[in-house]
Design a protein around this motif. Structure first.
Motif, mmCIF file in Angstrom:
data_model
loop_
_atom_site.group_PDB
_atom_site.id
_atom_site.type_symbol
_atom_site.label_atom_id
_atom_site.label_comp_id
_atom_site.label_asym_id
_atom_site.label_seq_id
_atom_site.Cartn_x
_atom_site.Cartn_y
_atom_site.Cartn_z
ATOM 1 N N UNK A 235 28.678 -15.238 -8.756
ATOM 2 C CA UNK A 235 28.462 -16.671 -8.966
ATOM 3 C C UNK A 235 28.813 -17.463 -7.700
ATOM 4 N N UNK A 236 29.870 -17.003 -7.018
ATOM 5 C CA UNK A 236 30.363 -17.742 -5.857
ATOM 6 C C UNK A 236 29.550 -17.429 -4.599
ATOM 7 N N UNK A 237 29.120 -16.174 -4.463
ATOM 8 C CA UNK A 237 28.328 -15.759 -3.292
ATOM 9 C C UNK A 237 27.126 -14.943 -3.751
ATOM 10 N N UNK A 238 26.183 -15.576 -4.480
ATOM 11 C CA UNK A 238 25.098 -14.813 -5.093
ATOM 12 C C UNK A 238 24.244 -14.037 -4.085
ATOM 13 N N UNK A 239 23.957 -14.649 -2.920
ATOM 14 C CA UNK A 239 23.079 -13.966 -1.965
ATOM 15 C C UNK A 239 23.745 -12.715 -1.399
ATOM 16 N N UNK A 240 25.005 -12.859 -1.025
ATOM 17 C CA UNK A 240 25.732 -11.710 -0.471
ATOM 18 C C UNK A 240 25.890 -10.621 -1.539
#
Length: 256
Positions: A235-240
């Motif tokens: 949720x906080x770093x979806x792309x990574x």
């Protein structure tokens, strides 16, 4: 998301895409394990993403435990006619995924856990708010993330409503006790499924040493860190998160 939401028999679930099924198990507070990033990305990459609503607050107290939820997931996989699935779980969902894999290894092609309970006893007790004033609950919700702004007013309202609902509160405490009872330290060394562990370096709910312990105990695991990230990496770093997961899936040739 709505057009991908289905209700069949006793199951409600999100489903999108075609291909190898990735079954996602959410945590105790739905909003705190928001899988929008994964749900939008992987259906475009040859995977079928399926997110069942887990009956966390709707089963009888006797069935409000990690083992019963794992059986529910197995029944759902059978209902969907999937042969083997990739199971992805966050927080309590990770614990349910692990327990399901212990009980039904033949159903699991690969396992992905992030911020999972199952080893660390205070994880449940500390992270799920007691009843109480709004400010206390706002602080608790913000503590889940590295960046407190991710705890939007809507999300805080949802956590507040859950914490102040007497039945939900009793069930939350029942689940917390069950999570401690179903500690997996002895089971993990026997679980040989390929496992991807993605963890926030700044997770204060299940700290980084918990991820290291999972990695040490699970024989076929890979551990990946996301920086400036709390308890809900997807949720906080979806792309990574998606990049790490996609690389791991390709490396293990999970696509049919």
């Amino acid at each position: 998301m709505d057009k991908h939401y289905k209700k069949e028999g006793k199951y409600s679930y999100f489903e999108a895409g075609e291909g190898t099924p990735i079954v996602i198990l959410h945590g105790l507070m739905g909003g705190l394990s928001n899988f929008d990033g994964v749900a939008q990305y992987f259906p475009t990459k040859g995977y079928k993403v399926v997110i069942p609503d887990l009956p966390i607050y709707t089963q009888s107290i006797l069935k409000t435990n990690v083992k019963s939820f794992a059986k529910y997931v197995k029944d759902f996989i059978t209902f969907k006619g999937f042969d083997k699935v990739i199971l992805l779980g966050n927080s309590l969902g990770g614990h349910i995924a692990l327990y399901h894999t212990k009980l039904y290894p033949e159903k699991v092609a690969g396992l992905v856990i992030t911020g999972s309970s199952g080893l660390y006893e205070s994880a449940m007790g500390d992270s799920y708010p007691r009843r109480g004033d709004y400010e206390y609950i706002r602080k608790k919700a913000e503590d889940v993330f590295y960046d407190p702004k991710i705890a939007t007013p809507e999300l805080i309202d949802e956590v507040y409503a859950t914490a102040n609902d007497r039945i939900k509160l009793i069930k939350t405490l029942t689940i917390a006790k069950s999570a401690i009872r179903h500690n997996m330290a002895k089971d993990l060394p026997k679980m040989t499924v390929e496992t991807c562990i993605i963890w926030g370096k700044n997770d204060s709910v299940t700290p980084p040493n918990v991820a290291e312990e999972f990695h040490n105990l699970l024989p076929n695991s890979s551990l990946y860190w996301i920086d400036k990230c709390g308890h809900a990496a997807m949720m906080e770093h979806p792309d990574e998160f998606n990049t790490i997961l996609e690389d791991w899936l390709s490396k293990n040739n999970f696509q049919h």
